[in-house]
Write a protein that holds these residues in place. Structure first.
Motif, PDB file in Angstrom:
ATOM      1  N   THR A  22      22.091 -58.478 -45.764  1.00  0.00           N
ATOM      2  CA  THR A  22      20.950 -58.229 -44.869  1.00  0.00           C
ATOM      3  C   THR A  22      21.456 -57.381 -43.697  1.00  0.00           C
ATOM      4  O   THR A  22      22.557 -57.621 -43.200  1.00  0.00           O
ATOM      5  CB  THR A  22      20.392 -59.581 -44.354  1.00  0.00           C
ATOM      6  OG1 THR A  22      19.937 -60.332 -45.473  1.00  0.00           O
ATOM      7  CG2 THR A  22      19.228 -59.370 -43.397  1.00  0.00           C
ATOM      8  N   PRO A  23      20.681 -56.385 -43.251  1.00  0.00           N
ATOM      9  CA  PRO A  23      21.145 -55.577 -42.106  1.00  0.00           C
ATOM     10  C   PRO A  23      21.505 -56.453 -40.909  1.00  0.00           C
ATOM     11  O   PRO A  23      20.927 -57.522 -40.710  1.00  0.00           O
ATOM     12  CB  PRO A  23      19.927 -54.693 -41.795  1.00  0.00           C
ATOM     13  CG  PRO A  23      19.214 -54.587 -43.101  1.00  0.00           C
ATOM     14  CD  PRO A  23      19.389 -55.915 -43.778  1.00  0.00           C
ATOM     15  N   GLN A  25      21.267 -55.737 -37.608  1.00  0.00           N
ATOM     16  CA  GLN A  25      20.233 -55.705 -36.570  1.00  0.00           C
ATOM     17  C   GLN A  25      19.092 -54.826 -37.083  1.00  0.00           C
ATOM     18  O   GLN A  25      19.283 -54.055 -38.032  1.00  0.00           O
ATOM     19  CB  GLN A  25      20.791 -55.148 -35.248  1.00  0.00           C
ATOM     20  CG  GLN A  25      21.667 -56.140 -34.482  1.00  0.00           C
ATOM     21  CD  GLN A  25      20.893 -57.336 -33.928  1.00  0.00           C
ATOM     22  OE1 GLN A  25      19.696 -57.264 -33.672  1.00  0.00           O
ATOM     23  NE2 GLN A  25      21.584 -58.463 -33.759  1.00  0.00           N
ATOM     24  N   PRO A  26      17.900 -54.912 -36.480  1.00  0.00           N
ATOM     25  CA  PRO A  26      16.742 -54.186 -37.008  1.00  0.00           C
ATOM     26  C   PRO A  26      16.980 -52.705 -37.310  1.00  0.00           C
ATOM     27  O   PRO A  26      16.520 -52.222 -38.357  1.00  0.00           O
ATOM     28  CB  PRO A  26      15.676 -54.393 -35.934  1.00  0.00           C
ATOM     29  CG  PRO A  26      15.997 -55.754 -35.406  1.00  0.00           C
ATOM     30  CD  PRO A  26      17.510 -55.809 -35.372  1.00  0.00           C
ATOM     31  N   CYS A  61      16.256 -69.230 -38.359  1.00  0.00           N
ATOM     32  CA  CYS A  61      17.230 -68.713 -39.339  1.00  0.00           C
ATOM     33  C   CYS A  61      17.519 -69.850 -40.320  1.00  0.00           C
ATOM     34  O   CYS A  61      18.478 -70.621 -40.162  1.00  0.00           O
ATOM     35  CB  CYS A  61      18.501 -68.243 -38.632  1.00  0.00           C
ATOM     36  SG  CYS A  61      18.261 -66.711 -37.731  1.00  0.00           S
ATOM     37  N   LEU A  63      18.619 -70.202 -43.276  1.00  0.00           N
ATOM     38  CA  LEU A  63      19.800 -70.297 -44.146  1.00  0.00           C
ATOM     39  C   LEU A  63      21.099 -70.211 -43.351  1.00  0.00           C
ATOM     40  O   LEU A  63      22.156 -69.916 -43.912  1.00  0.00           O
ATOM     41  CB  LEU A  63      19.762 -69.171 -45.194  1.00  0.00           C
ATOM     42  CG  LEU A  63      18.559 -69.180 -46.144  1.00  0.00           C
ATOM     43  CD1 LEU A  63      18.665 -68.033 -47.144  1.00  0.00           C
ATOM     44  CD2 LEU A  63      18.458 -70.506 -46.885  1.00  0.00           C
ATOM     45  N   SER A  64      21.019 -70.454 -42.060  1.00  0.00           N
ATOM     46  CA  SER A  64      22.246 -70.314 -41.259  1.00  0.00           C
ATOM     47  C   SER A  64      23.199 -71.469 -41.544  1.00  0.00           C
ATOM     48  O   SER A  64      22.785 -72.577 -41.886  1.00  0.00           O
ATOM     49  CB  SER A  64      21.914 -70.225 -39.770  1.00  0.00           C
ATOM     50  OG  SER A  64      21.413 -71.449 -39.333  1.00  0.00           O
ATOM     51  N   ARG A  86      25.103 -62.465 -31.386  1.00  0.00           N
ATOM     52  CA  ARG A  86      23.806 -62.684 -32.013  1.00  0.00           C
ATOM     53  C   ARG A  86      23.959 -63.434 -33.338  1.00  0.00           C
ATOM     54  O   ARG A  86      23.061 -63.401 -34.169  1.00  0.00           O
ATOM     55  CB  ARG A  86      23.122 -61.332 -32.278  1.00  0.00           C
ATOM     56  CG  ARG A  86      22.812 -60.539 -31.028  1.00  0.00           C
ATOM     57  CD  ARG A  86      21.742 -61.254 -30.200  1.00  0.00           C
ATOM     58  NE  ARG A  86      21.216 -60.362 -29.192  1.00  0.00           N
ATOM     59  CZ  ARG A  86      20.137 -59.597 -29.346  1.00  0.00           C
ATOM     60  NH1 ARG A  86      19.461 -59.618 -30.476  1.00  0.00           N
ATOM     61  NH2 ARG A  86      19.738 -58.817 -28.376  1.00  0.00           N
ATOM     62  N   LEU A  96      15.782 -63.488 -33.143  1.00  0.00           N
ATOM     63  CA  LEU A  96      14.869 -62.645 -32.375  1.00  0.00           C
ATOM     64  C   LEU A  96      15.041 -61.213 -32.874  1.00  0.00           C
ATOM     65  O   LEU A  96      16.153 -60.677 -32.824  1.00  0.00           O
ATOM     66  CB  LEU A  96      15.227 -62.741 -30.888  1.00  0.00           C
ATOM     67  CG  LEU A  96      14.436 -61.918 -29.873  1.00  0.00           C
ATOM     68  CD1 LEU A  96      14.597 -62.542 -28.490  1.00  0.00           C
ATOM     69  CD2 LEU A  96      14.879 -60.458 -29.809  1.00  0.00           C
ATOM     70  N   SER A  97      13.986 -60.613 -33.380  1.00  0.00           N
ATOM     71  CA  SER A  97      14.073 -59.233 -33.861  1.00  0.00           C
ATOM     72  C   SER A  97      12.907 -58.421 -33.328  1.00  0.00           C
ATOM     73  O   SER A  97      11.756 -58.854 -33.409  1.00  0.00           O
ATOM     74  CB  SER A  97      14.037 -59.193 -35.405  1.00  0.00           C
ATOM     75  OG  SER A  97      15.122 -59.911 -35.945  1.00  0.00           O
ATOM     76  N   VAL A 117      16.214 -62.574 -43.310  1.00  0.00           N
ATOM     77  CA  VAL A 117      16.261 -63.022 -44.707  1.00  0.00           C
ATOM     78  C   VAL A 117      14.874 -63.521 -45.132  1.00  0.00           C
ATOM     79  O   VAL A 117      14.149 -64.144 -44.336  1.00  0.00           O
ATOM     80  CB  VAL A 117      17.321 -64.139 -44.890  1.00  0.00           C
ATOM     81  CG1 VAL A 117      17.314 -64.646 -46.333  1.00  0.00           C
ATOM     82  CG2 VAL A 117      18.710 -63.631 -44.528  1.00  0.00           C
ATOM     83  N   GLY A 161      25.107 -57.217 -43.448  1.00  0.00           N
ATOM     84  CA  GLY A 161      25.781 -58.446 -43.037  1.00  0.00           C
ATOM     85  C   GLY A 161      26.946 -58.814 -43.931  1.00  0.00           C
ATOM     86  O   GLY A 161      27.481 -59.907 -43.838  1.00  0.00           O
TER      87      GLY A 161
HETATM   88  C1  LIG Z   1      23.421 -60.725 -36.378  1.00  0.00           C
HETATM   89  S1  LIG Z   1      21.954 -61.618 -36.854  1.00  0.00           S
HETATM   90  C2  LIG Z   1      20.775 -60.966 -35.720  1.00  0.00           C
HETATM   91  C3  LIG Z   1      19.413 -61.584 -35.916  1.00  0.00           C
HETATM   92  C4  LIG Z   1      18.449 -61.232 -34.824  1.00  0.00           C
HETATM   93  N1  LIG Z   1      18.210 -59.810 -34.701  1.00  0.00           N
HETATM   94  C5  LIG Z   1      18.920 -61.801 -33.482  1.00  0.00           C
HETATM   95  O1  LIG Z   1      19.509 -61.045 -32.714  1.00  0.00           O
HETATM   96  O2  LIG Z   1      18.701 -62.986 -33.244  1.00  0.00           O
HETATM   97  C6  LIG Z   1      21.439 -60.797 -38.330  1.00  0.00           C
HETATM   98  C7  LIG Z   1      22.033 -61.474 -39.509  1.00  0.00           C
HETATM   99  O3  LIG Z   1      21.514 -62.794 -39.521  1.00  0.00           O
HETATM  100  C8  LIG Z   1      21.430 -63.254 -40.853  1.00  0.00           C
HETATM  101  N2  LIG Z   1      20.089 -63.791 -41.041  1.00  0.00           N
HETATM  102  C9  LIG Z   1      18.908 -63.153 -40.897  1.00  0.00           C
HETATM  103  N3  LIG Z   1      17.890 -63.982 -41.182  1.00  0.00           N
HETATM  104  C10 LIG Z   1      18.443 -65.187 -41.496  1.00  0.00           C
HETATM  105  C11 LIG Z   1      17.907 -66.445 -41.905  1.00  0.00           C
HETATM  106  N4  LIG Z   1      16.595 -66.633 -42.031  1.00  0.00           N
HETATM  107  N5  LIG Z   1      18.780 -67.452 -42.153  1.00  0.00           N
HETATM  108  C12 LIG Z   1      20.109 -67.269 -42.026  1.00  0.00           C
HETATM  109  N6  LIG Z   1      20.676 -66.095 -41.676  1.00  0.00           N
HETATM  110  C13 LIG Z   1      19.850 -65.057 -41.409  1.00  0.00           C
HETATM  111  C14 LIG Z   1      21.726 -62.067 -41.774  1.00  0.00           C
HETATM  112  O4  LIG Z   1      23.040 -62.193 -42.256  1.00  0.00           O
HETATM  113  C15 LIG Z   1      21.636 -60.867 -40.829  1.00  0.00           C
HETATM  114  O5  LIG Z   1      22.517 -59.831 -41.216  1.00  0.00           O
END
Ligand SMILES: C[S@@+](CC[C@H](N)C(=O)[O-])C[C@H]1O[C@@H](n2cnc3c(N)ncnc32)[C@H](O)[C@@H]1O
Length: 162
Positions: A22-23, A25-26, A61, A63-64, A86, A96-97, A117, A161
């Motif tokens: 997954t990218p 950041q946006p 998030c 799946l964190s 982040r 937050l996106s 995700v 990611g």
């Molecule tokens: C560095 S974080 C930044 C997320 C958001 N822009 C922020 O700043 O809060 C982005 C990464 O979070 C992970 N991610 C995104 N959505 C997720 C989810 N629903 N559950 C778990 N991990 C997630 C992915 O690996 C993605 O590459």
């Protein structure tokens, strides 16, 4: 303190099925489209949202991984305090996106520039307003030293990611 309970107001559908790939950041998800589905009982609250080119999504998030208070973020090889990053694995796994809003059809918001995700529970939507949300900041901490890396990663398509 007492626990704080939120209930999702919708769900975010994206092409990214796992956190890996997954990218970060946006801006890394510039070409990928996604749909925010707002549950029927909240659709009335979307009135006038189409007037904004960008919106702020707050989501769980879902799946964190386990929380660690120091992490090596995607863009660095050194450890940093969680709250200076982040990283999604936080005590309250709130993402937050700022995403681009393409169009609105009923309770569906079609968006681009996504780093989320698939299946993330949506907690809130706010309009992105540069006057309120954009600052000419003097310092961006450890990320300053990694700016070249971010650009490089974007240029060669590795802005994910993984
Ligand atoms: C560095 S974080 C930044 C997320 C958001 N822009 C922020 O700043 O809060 C982005 C990464 O979070 C992970 N991610 C995104 N959505 C997720 C989810 N629903 N559950 C778990 N991990 C997630 C992915 O690996 C993605 O590459």
């Amino acid at each position: 303190m007492n626990a704080v309970e939120y209930h999702p107001i919708g769900i975010i559908h994206t092409p990214f099925k796992t956190p890996e790939g997954t990218p970060i950041q946006p801006p890394g998800g510039m070409d990928d489209c996604a749909v925010v589905e707002v549950f029927p009982e909240h659709v009335e609250g979307l009135r006038d949202i189409e007037g904004f080119s960008h919106i702020i999504l707050l989501y769980h998030c879902h799946l964190s991984g386990p929380v660690r208070l120091t992490v090596k973020p995607f863009l660095d090889d050194a450890l940093h305090g969680l709250f200076a990053t982040r990283a999604p694995a936080r005590p309250n796994a709130i993402g937050l996106s700022v995403v681009r809003l393409l169009r609105v059809e009923g309770g569906s918001l079609f968006i681009r520039e996504v780093d989320i995700v698939d299946g993330a529970p949506l907690l809130d939507i706010k309009p992105y307003v540069p006057k309120f949300d954009s600052r000419a900041s003097e310092r961006t901490g450890w990320i300053e030293k990694q700016a070249h890396r971010t650009e490089q990663a974007r240029d060669d398509g590795r802005f994910s990611g993984k």
